[in-house]
Structure formats: C-alpha cells, structure tokens
Design an enzyme around this catalytic site. Structure first.
Site, mmCIF file in Angstrom:
data_model
loop_
_atom_site.group_PDB
_atom_site.id
_atom_site.type_symbol
_atom_site.label_atom_id
_atom_site.label_comp_id
_atom_site.label_asym_id
_atom_site.label_seq_id
_atom_site.Cartn_x
_atom_site.Cartn_y
_atom_site.Cartn_z
ATOM 1 N N ASP A 294 0.805 -1.227 0.000
ATOM 2 C CA ASP A 294 0.000 0.000 0.000
ATOM 3 C C ASP A 294 0.835 1.272 0.000
ATOM 4 O O ASP A 294 0.378 2.307 -0.452
ATOM 5 C CB ASP A 294 -1.018 -0.008 1.154
ATOM 6 C CG ASP A 294 -0.393 -0.348 2.497
ATOM 7 O OD1 ASP A 294 0.841 -0.512 2.578
ATOM 8 O OD2 ASP A 294 -1.160 -0.448 3.472
ATOM 9 N N ASP B 100 5.395 1.442 13.097
ATOM 10 C CA ASP B 100 4.735 0.124 13.233
ATOM 11 C C ASP B 100 5.631 -1.027 13.678
ATOM 12 O O ASP B 100 5.136 -2.006 14.207
ATOM 13 C CB ASP B 100 4.042 -0.303 11.922
ATOM 14 C CG ASP B 100 2.805 0.521 11.646
ATOM 15 O OD1 ASP B 100 2.269 1.130 12.594
ATOM 16 O OD2 ASP B 100 2.378 0.566 10.492
#
Ligand code: NAG
Ligand code: NAG
Ligand code: NAG
Length: 830
Positions: A50, A458
């Site tokens: 993405d 993340d």
C-alpha cells in the site's frame, strides 16, 4: 523507468549516482494487500503494497523491488499500488494502478503503469481521477484485469464513484465504460472530515470468465464487483462489456472482496466481509456461483456465534479443481483462521482449533528464519501467529504446494500446502525477504558507534551495528521497551554507544536509552506518560536529552531526571545537539534560530539566516564542535561559531529539506542534502563543504517525497549515505564524491561548478515511444506536495492505538477505542 531513463540521459553531466540498496529488514514490515501469480507462465508472481511499491518474486522465495524508479519527489504517490494485473497471454506484461489517497492528502490523479519486461521499465497511462493505494478497501480485488483472450483489453474498477474504465489499446489509454452504471456506493464513515473514510469505496474486482465464448476477439463474460450492500455487488456482462446486469440471486448484506474463477468446475468463488477492510470485518460469507446453472451456494465455513469475522484472501488450486483456501480478513483474537476445502466448499478443515481451553492445537509449524525479529518481537509475544489483514492468499497455479499470503506485517507462505490434506500439518515461513515497506521516521549513523539506527513506524526500529550487517535481517526490533512506532533516535557525539529513542504511543513512557549502541535498551528513569512522538537530541556527552515532542512542546531531562518544559521553544521545534560540546543545543522555532549554551536549559535567538522563513533541519558536524549546517526554505546555512553567525553555502541548493554529514574520502566529511539543484528536487552530495553539489540520487532511484525523507551520512564508511523513506524502508547509497575536505565555504567567490550542466525541466521530456506521451502527461500533471497530514479521528473499525501507534487515538462518534492486545486497538461501536 522509461521516464527515469530519459531523465538520466538528459542530466548525465551532473550525476554521480550512488549505488542504492535496501538495508535488509527482511520481513516486509507492513501490509501486503495483493499477491498475483501469473496463471500460465510458471515462476512469475508479484506482490503489491500500500505504501512501498510493487515486488517481483524470485525462485529462491525472495522478492525484487520493481518500482523504485517511479516514486521520485514528483511522483511520490506511485508507491501506492491499489491493484495489479498480469496479462495471461504475455508472461512479461504487468500492470498496476498507482496513487495513494483519493482525498486531499494526495493532490494528483493516479495512473495505470505498464511494464512489458516484468517491471524492469515502465510506461504509464494517466487517469482523470485519484487512485487510493493506501485507502480503505485496498485489499479488495484485483480491480485491474487483462482479458485472458485479448491483450488489448484491460479493465480498471475505480473508486470515488468513478465507475468502470477500459483500455482497448493494451493500457495506453483508458476510457469510461458508460454502460456500467454501478459505482460501489459504500462509504465507511460518511462524516469523516478528512475525506479518508468518507469516500466511495467503489468497484472491488474485475474477473473474466475465460470459459465463455469470444465476441469480436474479446472474452464475452465479465464479472465486476462493487462495494455496495444495498442494491447489488456482483454484475455481469455477457457481451464483452457492452451491457451489464446484476447477477440474479446474489448474496446481500456483505461486500465482495475476492472473486476467483475455477474454469474446470465452471464456478466462481467469492469471499465477503461486512466491511471494506483491511482492519475491519465482524461478519462475512463465502459463496460459490455455478456458471452453468446460475445458482449461488453459501459455502461459508463457519456460522452462528463462531462467525465473528469477515473473509478476505481466497485461493483456488488451479491443478486441483474444487480445492479452495479461504482466510479470515481479521480475527483479532486469538488468531486468524485459514480454512481449506477439497470438495468445492462442502466441507472445510481448519489450521488450528481449541484443545482444552485455552490450549490451541496447531496444524502447522511457523518459523521466520528470513526475518528473525518477527519471531522474537511478534510471534513470541502474541497469539496472532497466522496474522491479520489477510486480503490475499494465493496458491501457485503451477505448484499445489506453494502458497503465499499477505498480512498486515509481512508475507507468509510455504512449500508443502498439500500436506494439509495428507498429514494435516503444514510449514509456514515468513517469505517477505526483499519486500521493504516500512515508514522510516528517523535514521542516524554514529561515528565510532552503530552504523545504522533506523526509527521505524509500526515495527519500532532496528540497529545495524556494522556496515557488514546491512544485508542481514536483524534478530530483533528495538524492544525492552518496544514502541510500536519510534519517531526519533539520536546518539551522543562524544560517547556514541549512548543512544536515545522516543516513541509515539500515547499514555506510556516513551523514552528509552541504550549504552551499547542501540543493541539493548531500558526505559529512561525520568520518563513519564505525558509525552510522545516528535524528535530527540542527545547532548555530546550523553547526559542531557532534549525532546521536541509531538504531544506538547519541547522538554528536557538531565541525568535521567524528570522532564521539564523548555519555555523558549515552541511546539514542533527542530532540534540538534552539538556533537562535541555538551553545553550546546541548537533549535529552529517559529522560523527563528536559537542556541543554548547551558545544556538546553535556556535558549536565545542567535545568528540570522538571511531570507529563510522555515528551518527544516539542523545538522551539527560530527567531528567539530561549533560547526553546524541549517537547512531552510532558502537553502543551507553554515556556522562555525556555535551558531552566532551564518553564511549561505557558496554553491547553494534551493529549498532544502534534510541535511546530513557523513564520512568522505580521507579525513573529510561530505555534505548530503535533499533540495533543488541543477537536476531538480532530489538528493545531492557535496565533498567540498557545499561549494558544489552532485546529484547522487540518479535517475533510477526514487525516495518518495523528499520533504519527508530522512537522511544520515555514514559516520564510519566513506561516501556512504542513508535515506529513510515513507514506505520503502531505508536505502543506503555508496559512490564517489570528489572535492575538498568538507571544510566550510563562506567565501562567495567559490562558485558551484555544476550549475550549468542541466536544467530541472528534464522531467517533462517527451519521447517518441508509443506510450510515453501519456507518461510525460502524467509527470507534468503531478505536483510536488507535502506528505499527507495525519488523520485526526479514526473511523469505525479503524486502528486507534496499540503499542507505539502514530495515528489518531480518538474514534469517530459512536465508537470507542478498544485495545485488543498490546499492539492493536480498534474503534468499535460503543
Ligand atoms: C451494509 O454494510 C454496513 C457496514 O457493515 C452495515 O452497517 C449495513 O447495515 C449494511 N446494509 C445492509 C442493507 O445490509
Ligand atoms: C504440526 O507441526 C508443528 C511443527 O512441526 C508442531 O508444532 C505441531 O504440534 C503439529 N501439530 C499437530 C497437531 O501435530
Ligand atoms: C563548550 O562551550 C563552553 C561554553 O562556550 C566552553 O566554556 C567549553 O570550554 C566548551 N567545552 C569544550 C569541551 O569545548
């Protein structure tokens, strides 16, 4: 790479492009929404991400990035891949839909890129609308498909109400299919003022029925899915796309995510969820549609109160008709589930089940030798072994044992899938080696200390202690404490084994210290839970921390004491420590340059940066106290008197972003900076203290937007530089830079030597190649833009927290933020 090659030719004179490679994290590090195997040619597969571009599979299970040339600062959104398609008749052809956001965060329309050499070079066809590679629903699909009997015909299902688009010239141009009127009206959060969750999800897949007759050389039967659970979500054309109708008898309530054809069975299989994904899904279904009898059969593997998730990834074994695998889109606790049927969905078996609760019986083994940190910092600390956000599960059409699936963290897969049917036990590995799709928030390289410290979104962050480690996946991410996202990292100039990092989780202690160069860590003794995010500066001797927080201004701590506000500095101040003198810190605050000579307690306005209105970065010389470089909207300024006075660099770049120093040849230090120079807006290096600059980025390497890219020169290796990207991990480049010893140049008589070689207009060069007209159109319409601002409120089922989460922690009205586990919190109905 078509236009990159043109660019190279036009600007060669000023280039000394470094050789670029990825620092190997080895495990992806982010969401892989789509994996596509070539249906007829063995050994060809692609993964789309993405935010980190597209990758091609190699025979040794590793992946090769194939879109690095496409995301330069003008085309930064090209690393968002919303859909991918191969041409079943032409093994070398691959297409993908590029663009990141359909809201204001991405100002430019998207494009369909095409390669005829498996991603070595690309051309593109511009679209009139935006493409959402990082938008909700990005794991549905594929929305892009090539007619299996006609290479000229390519369909693309758009978002935002833009409907269905078709190319009849093999991807050179796309035109709207006016006869297809459904637009996929579902909007996840109608009131979302950011526009992120309030856009129409649009069309979810395009699937050709290769068993249908040809009409004028085109496949006659085509299915198109839409994100619409109120009217219809599966449409069919029987006349090669001339007319369309909703498929009768189709399931309601849910959104179709995947649709796969089983040619031998004459059947379609579809997975459904009650959300568009990738984070949501509390119910769903799996259906089989018989093409001959035109009947639908519900083959959902679970029902009743066990059905607490939607379905995403769906694979058919091309060599064994009737063998299907389907994955939960998100089953947050205790783990995802994967189901397999060998009888067309009549019966299913599972990959794990409960034993004597809470015991789980696993019908698989899992290991992560290609990315040891996944085992240590994810699997060993969480019950979610199979993953989450499983939107793509694929079985190699030429090898029933070979499977791959994408998760929110990595790619898993293996080579013994049919053992599911024999001994009911398979072997799963992380197989994302080569996929690097992390958002890097800071990079540092400590002279005499760790070669690369990478603060990452993340996945916390990584230390590569030595240059020779850069090709080896780290054993662990920054843990003990592990912040989900680490925003800042810095080392102490006189004591480089001392490292500090700051994390982004709200409500937890977000400062950690290391005394062994970032190998092991401990929470800072004075840390409290009030602050998070932002950047950090470590004093030269490593006893004072200055922290420009994202949560509330600049704070300071000495000797692990409590943090106290630094009144002179405003929020979002740019900060740096002198690398040699423990008393000095530098700051840019509200357009002014300030200096502290008392270890960061007080700051006073200091030297003037003539013509600058924004201070973007401050880089202190690693070897010389009092020497520093300040990057501004008016270029780079240099001081050698602790910031009392400044001079603009002699051969200045314009409009610069990050600036860094790294070891040069001999005893000198190179300067590196992102800014606008003779080759346009990109990365430059200087070996003569900024008198002359060379384009070291080259035409084949993109870094995304240079505004957000992070930069560090190697503290230990000559002519080596690190670039942290927003989506493609860390690149390291090495090459030859020639020039002086990195000394300051304050004399205006020293002129740039390269300024006359080329102009920045090279990007708009057009070519005579048949498809490059569209490519150049795209480029000229793509504008440089700042990186997207963060979402303020998370929408329903969006992520809202978990260790180190950098995004919004508040939920849309009617929803509360529920912490599922240490790593993941989600907005669920109140
Ligand atoms: C459509 O899906 C949304 C989101 O799951 C749900 O709130 C709504 O009730 C569904 N509508 C119908 C008619 O099933
Ligand atoms: C399947 O194999 C794995 C790894 O070898 C093992 O840990 C697991 O217990 C096995 N499962 C069963 C049900 O035997
Ligand atoms: C650092 O700067 C202070 C204040 O200007 C000065 O007194 C001190 O000698 C310097 N220390 C070093 C190690 O250069």
């Amino acid at each position: 790479m078509k236009f990159a090659a043109l660019c190279l030719a036009a600007t060669q004179a000023a280039q000394a492009a470094f050789t670029w490679n990825s620092a190997r994290f080895g495990g992806g590090g982010g969401f892989v929404p789509g994996i596509v195997f070539h249906p007829t040619a063995p050994g060809i597969a692609y993964a789309r991400t993405d935010i980190g571009g597209v990758y091609r599979l190699n025979s040794d299970d590793s992946w090769t990035p194939i879109t690095d040339s496409l995301a330069d600062t003008q085309g930064w959104h090209n690393w968002g891949a919303d859909a991918l398609a191969v041409d079943p008749q032409k093994p070398d052809v691959v297409y993908f839909a590029a663009g990141l956001y359909t809201n204001s965060w991405d100002p430019s329309p998207g494009a369909i890129f095409k390669s005829t050499d498996r991603g070595a070079t690309w051309t593109s066809a511009p679209l009139k609308f935006k493409v959402g590679g990082n938008m909700p629903g990005r794991g549905m699909g594929e929305r892009l498909a090539v007619d299996p009997s006609n290479s000229n015909i390519v369909y693309f299902g758009a978002r935002s109400g833009n409907g269905l688009w078709k190319s009849s010239d093999a991807g050179k141009s796309f035109a709207k299919v006016d006869s297809f009127t459904a637009v996929g009206t579902y909007i996840p959060v109608p009131g979302d003022t950011t526009g992120y969750n309030s856009d129409i999800i649009g069309l979810s897949f395009v699937a050709f029925d290769s068993t249908s007759a040809l009409v004028n050389g085109a496949t006659s039967r085509i299915f198109v899915g839409t994100a619409d659970n109120t009217t219809a979500s599966v449409y069919v054309s029987e006349d090669a796309g001339k007319t369309w109708s909703a498929v009768p008898g189709q399931p309601k309530r849910f959104f179709p995510h995947k649709c796969k054809l089983s040619p031998e069975e004459g059947a379609l299989y579809l997975s459904y969820a009650d959300g568009a994904g990738p984070y949501d899904g509390t119910s769903g279904a799996v259906w089989r549609y018989d093409l001959k009898s035109k009947t639908w059969t519900d083959i959902t593997p679970v029902s009743g109160s066990d059905l607490t998730f939607g379905f995403g990834g769906l694979a058919l074994d091309a060599k064994k008709p009737g063998t299907i695998v389907v994955a939960t889109l998100n089953s947050w606790w205790p783990d995802a589930q994967i189901y397999r049927s060998v009888d067309s969905g009549k019966t299913w078996s599972v990959l794990w089940k409960w034993g004597n609760y809470p015991e789980m019986i696993y019908y698989y083994g899992i290991s992560t030798p290609k990315a040891p940190w996944i085992r240590k910092d994810f699997l060993d600390v969480d019950s979610k072994w199979l993953g989450w956000m499983i939107e793509s599960f694929e079985i190699d059409p030429h090898d029933s044992d070979h499977f791959l699936y994408g998760t929110g963290l990595t790619v898993y897969g293996g080579h013994d899938l049919t053992k599911w049917d024999s001994i009911h036990n398979i072997t799963i590995q992380s197989l994302a080696d080569g996929i690097e799709e992390t958002a890097v928030l800071e990079v540092a390289s400590a002279p005499g200390g760790s070669e690369l410290l990478a603060a990452v979104g993340d996945v916390s962050g990584y230390t590569f202690a030595k240059d020779s480690d850069l090709g080896t996946s780290p054993k662990n991410v920054w843990d003990g404490p592990k912040f989900t996202s680490t925003g800042g990292v810095d080392y102490a100039g006189n004591s480089p084994s001392k490292v500090v990092r700051v994390g982004n989780d709200a409500g937890a202690k977000m400062v950690a210290l290391s005394t062994d160069g970032g190998i092991s860590w401990a929470i800072h003794g004075g840390a409290d839970t009030t602050n998070n995010g932002g950047s950090v500066a470590y004093s030269a001797d490593g006893d004072i921390i200055l922290w420009s927080t994202a949560s509330g201004g600049v704070v300071r701590s000495q000797n692990e004491g409590a943090f106290a506000a630094v009144a002179a500095l405003g929020p979002a101040s740019v900060i740096a420590a002198d690398r040699r003198n423990n008393s000095y810190f530098y700051a840019g605050s509200a357009g002014s340059f300030l200096v502290s000579a008392d270890g960061g307690k007080t700051f006073a306005k200091s030297g003037t940066l003539t013509g600058a209105t924004a201070i973007r970065d401050i880089s202190a010389h690693p070897a010389a106290g009092g020497k520093l470089y300040v990057s501004t909207d008016a270029g780079i300024f240099y001081s050698e008197d602790f910031g009392k006075s400044f001079a603009a660099l002699a051969g200045n770049l314009k409009n610069t972003y990050q600036v860094a120093l790294g070891r040069g040849s001999g005893t000198g230090w190179n300067l590196y900076a992102f800014g606008t120079g003779s080759n346009g807006a990109r990365l430059y290096g200087s070996a003569d203290g900024g008198s002359s600059w060379t384009d070291i980025q080259g035409g084949a390497q993109g870094f995304g937007s240079i505004e957000g890219a992070r930069l560090a020169g190697s503290g230990n290796v000559a002519n080596k530089v690190y670039v942290g990207t927003n989506g493609r991990g860390v690149f390291h480049g090495v090459g030859a830079l020639v020039g002086g010893g990195g000394g300051p140049s304050t004399s205006s008589s020293q002129q740039a030597t390269k300024s006359a070689t080329s102009s920045s207009s090279s990007k708009s060069v057009t070519s005579s190649s048949s498809v490059s007209t569209s490519s150049s159109t795209l480029i000229s319409t793509t504008k440089t833009s700042s990186a997207p601002p963060p979402v303020q409120t998370a929408g329903p089922y969006e992520r809202c927290g978990g260790s180190g989460w950098t995004g919004p922690t508040a939920c849309a009205s009617g929803y509360i933020c529920k912490l599922w586990n240490e790593f993941y919190a989600q907005c669920v109905p109140k």
